[in-house]
Design a protein around this motif. Structure first.
Motif, PDB file in Angstrom:
ATOM      1  N   VAL A 143       0.197  35.676  47.353  1.00 61.76           N
ATOM      2  CA  VAL A 143      -0.529  35.891  48.593  1.00 61.76           C
ATOM      3  C   VAL A 143      -0.806  34.400  49.088  1.00 61.76           C
ATOM      4  CG1 VAL A 143      -3.213  36.448  49.810  1.00 61.76           C
ATOM      5  CG2 VAL A 143      -1.642  37.647  48.002  1.00 61.76           C
ATOM      6  N   ALA A 144      -1.063  33.428  48.241  1.00 59.00           N
ATOM      7  CA  ALA A 144      -1.251  32.156  48.724  1.00 59.00           C
ATOM      8  C   ALA A 144      -0.115  31.399  49.705  1.00 59.00           C
ATOM      9  CB  ALA A 144      -1.497  31.005  47.532  1.00 59.00           C
ATOM     10  N   ALA A 145       1.215  31.833  49.128  1.00 60.30           N
ATOM     11  CA  ALA A 145       2.380  31.581  49.813  1.00 60.30           C
ATOM     12  C   ALA A 145       2.625  32.201  51.227  1.00 60.30           C
ATOM     13  CB  ALA A 145       3.657  31.960  48.980  1.00 60.30           C
ATOM     14  N   PHE A 146       2.094  33.491  51.321  1.00 60.67           N
ATOM     15  CA  PHE A 146       2.168  34.265  52.504  1.00 60.67           C
ATOM     16  C   PHE A 146       1.272  33.561  53.707  1.00 60.67           C
ATOM     17  CE2 PHE A 146       0.390  38.092  55.112  1.00 60.67           C
ATOM     18  CZ  PHE A 146       1.853  38.244  55.632  1.00 60.67           C
ATOM     19  N   GLY A 165     -11.359  26.438  50.501  1.00 62.34           N
ATOM     20  CA  GLY A 165     -10.588  25.847  49.545  1.00 62.34           C
ATOM     21  C   GLY A 165     -11.083  24.221  49.156  1.00 62.34           C
ATOM     22  N   GLU A 166     -11.268  23.663  50.258  1.00 63.22           N
ATOM     23  CA  GLU A 166     -11.591  22.249  50.224  1.00 63.22           C
ATOM     24  C   GLU A 166     -13.139  22.084  49.732  1.00 63.22           C
ATOM     25  OE1 GLU A 166     -11.035  20.780  54.171  1.00 63.22           O
ATOM     26  OE2 GLU A 166      -8.943  20.150  53.591  1.00 63.22           O
ATOM     27  N   HIS A 167     -13.964  23.112  49.929  1.00 65.32           N
ATOM     28  CA  HIS A 167     -15.199  23.250  49.506  1.00 65.32           C
ATOM     29  C   HIS A 167     -15.216  23.403  47.964  1.00 65.32           C
ATOM     30  CE1 HIS A 167     -19.700  23.804  49.167  1.00 65.32           C
ATOM     31  NE2 HIS A 167     -19.211  24.998  48.757  1.00 65.32           N
ATOM     32  N   LEU A 168     -14.353  24.094  47.541  1.00 65.11           N
ATOM     33  CA  LEU A 168     -14.130  24.209  46.012  1.00 65.11           C
ATOM     34  C   LEU A 168     -13.842  23.140  45.394  1.00 65.11           C
ATOM     35  CD1 LEU A 168     -13.769  26.259  43.420  1.00 65.11           C
ATOM     36  CD2 LEU A 168     -11.296  26.443  44.354  1.00 65.11           C
ATOM     37  N   PHE A 229      -3.157  28.046  47.848  1.00 64.27           N
ATOM     38  CA  PHE A 229      -3.138  27.736  49.077  1.00 64.27           C
ATOM     39  C   PHE A 229      -3.121  26.170  49.445  1.00 64.27           C
ATOM     40  CE2 PHE A 229      -4.941  26.930  53.411  1.00 64.27           C
ATOM     41  CZ  PHE A 229      -4.054  27.902  54.137  1.00 64.27           C
ATOM     42  N   LEU A 230      -4.028  25.470  48.881  1.00 66.86           N
ATOM     43  CA  LEU A 230      -4.110  24.045  49.311  1.00 66.86           C
ATOM     44  C   LEU A 230      -3.096  23.300  48.512  1.00 66.86           C
ATOM     45  CD1 LEU A 230      -7.916  23.348  48.465  1.00 66.86           C
ATOM     46  CD2 LEU A 230      -6.893  23.644  50.629  1.00 66.86           C
ATOM     47  N   LEU A 231      -2.242  23.702  47.241  1.00 66.60           N
ATOM     48  CA  LEU A 231      -1.341  22.997  46.827  1.00 66.60           C
ATOM     49  C   LEU A 231      -0.257  23.308  47.701  1.00 66.60           C
ATOM     50  CD1 LEU A 231       0.108  21.703  44.155  1.00 66.60           C
ATOM     51  CD2 LEU A 231       0.340  24.237  43.314  1.00 66.60           C
ATOM     52  N   MET A 232       0.115  24.341  48.252  1.00 74.18           N
ATOM     53  CA  MET A 232       1.333  24.852  48.843  1.00 74.18           C
ATOM     54  C   MET A 232       1.208  24.261  50.452  1.00 74.18           C
ATOM     55  SD  MET A 232       1.980  28.797  47.869  1.00 74.18           S
ATOM     56  CE  MET A 232       2.061  29.323  46.273  1.00 74.18           C
ATOM     57  N   THR A 233      -0.068  23.785  50.490  1.00 75.28           N
ATOM     58  CA  THR A 233      -0.090  23.285  52.032  1.00 75.28           C
ATOM     59  C   THR A 233      -0.199  21.726  51.820  1.00 75.28           C
ATOM     60  OG1 THR A 233      -2.377  23.737  52.008  1.00 75.28           O
ATOM     61  CG2 THR A 233      -1.045  24.968  53.238  1.00 75.28           C
ATOM     62  N   GLY A 234       0.011  21.074  50.714  1.00 78.35           N
ATOM     63  CA  GLY A 234      -0.055  19.636  50.501  1.00 78.35           C
ATOM     64  C   GLY A 234      -1.177  19.187  50.573  1.00 78.35           C
ATOM     65  N   ARG A 235      -2.397  19.786  50.299  1.00 82.52           N
ATOM     66  CA  ARG A 235      -3.607  19.276  50.243  1.00 82.52           C
ATOM     67  C   ARG A 235      -4.056  18.665  49.031  1.00 82.52           C
ATOM     68  NH1 ARG A 235      -3.512  22.511  54.523  1.00 82.52           N
ATOM     69  NH2 ARG A 235      -4.346  21.693  56.449  1.00 82.52           N
ATOM     70  N   ILE A 236      -3.485  19.105  47.915  1.00 83.84           N
ATOM     71  CA  ILE A 236      -3.999  18.780  46.692  1.00 83.84           C
ATOM     72  C   ILE A 236      -2.351  18.940  45.837  1.00 83.84           C
ATOM     73  CG2 ILE A 236      -6.381  19.589  46.318  1.00 83.84           C
ATOM     74  CD1 ILE A 236      -5.133  22.284  44.864  1.00 83.84           C
TER      75      ILE A 236
END
Length: 278
Positions: A143-146, A165-168, A229-236
């Motif tokens: 789902v995160a990849a989707f 996600g960033e709040h987490l 989701f954050l990993l796949m979008t390059g934020r972490i």
């Protein structure tokens, strides 16, 4: 002493009504949960896997619905009071559909071990936990990849998912662990409550999971949707995902659900169970 002569006369149906209105004894609740745990331990690996994948896919609706509500609400102090209601959606579907969620199994499959400790039972628990957790992660990652690569939702909602996600990840690993204890305890408490909830199960699940969201407690499966989701979008990066979220949150959930709630729940009924056995 009670004067029996002053006691009301009850018919057989009246006595049945009294029994129906009485709350289940703690030992009865324990036995219901223990038997469910034994059934789960006996399930085939393939059944556990696909049920776990389904739960990982479904739990994403907690994040998605929370983000949808957040995207339509003004940015005020009371916004989380409404948006966090969306967090319950995925849990409602997963639990009512009887899909395999790792944190439910931190109590159900542990009670059989407490009742009859053995290396065989311990091995079965490790097998189930490993399969279900990996399956939950697999579903959440799909789902995160989707979401990350397909961007199927409105831009405002996608921004809200990023914000959630960033709040987490504002939490330190230590905070992830401590807040994970709270989530683990509450999910285990929910499992313990469900045998008595009957037709109120929907509201009970909604209330408990709403509290988890309001308190910002960390949940290993729901949180993994945000983390992936954050990993796949390059934020972490991978290290942040693993050591900043996954390991401390997993440890906290297990401590809250197994080490604390399951052990305390078993301790309160142990004498009664032993007496019933005699």
């Amino acid at each position: 002493m009670v004067d029996d002569s002053q006691s009301p006369t009850f018919s057989e149906s009246d006595h049945q009504d009294v029994e129906d209105k009485r709350r289940l004894r703690a030992a009865v609740v324990y036995e219901v949960v223990r038997q469910e745990g034994e059934e789960e331990l006996e399930r085939e690996a393939s059944a556990l896997w696909w049920s776990g994948v389904a739960a990982g896919l479904t739990i994403s609706f907690s994040v998605i619905t929370q983000a949808l509500l957040k995207s339509f609400l003004p940015d005020t102090d009371w916004t989380p009071l409404v948006a966090d209601m969306g967090y319950s959606v995925g849990f409602l579907i997963v639990i009512l559909a009887r899909q395999q969620l790792f944190t439910e199994n931190t109590i159900t499959v542990v009670l059989p071990l407490m009742a009859a400790p053995s290396f065989q039972c311990l091995a079965l628990i490790a097998r189930l936990w490993g399969i279900v957790l990996l399956a939950n992660f697999a579903g959440a990652a799909v789902v995160a990849a989707f979401l990350a690569y397909g961007e199927p939702l409105p831009a405002a909602t996608m921004a809200a998912i990023t914000s959630i996600g960033e709040h987490l990840f504002v939490n330190s690993p230590g905070e992830m662990f401590i807040k994970g204890i709270g989530a683990g305890w509450l999910i285990a408490a929910l499992v313990w409550l469900l045998p008595s909830a009957e037709h109120m199960a929907f509201w009970m699940i909604g209330l408990i999971t709403y509290v988890i969201a309001l308190a910002d407690f960390t949940h290993i499966v729901a949180g993994s949707v945000e983390a992936f989701f954050l990993l796949m979008t390059g934020r972490i990066d991978v290290l942040e995902t693993l050591f900043g979220f996954a390991l401390p949150t997993l440890a906290g959930n297990v401590v809250g659900g197994t080490v604390l709630f399951a052990m305390i729940s078993y301790a309160q009924v142990r004498r009664e169970i032993e007496a019933d056995g005699d």
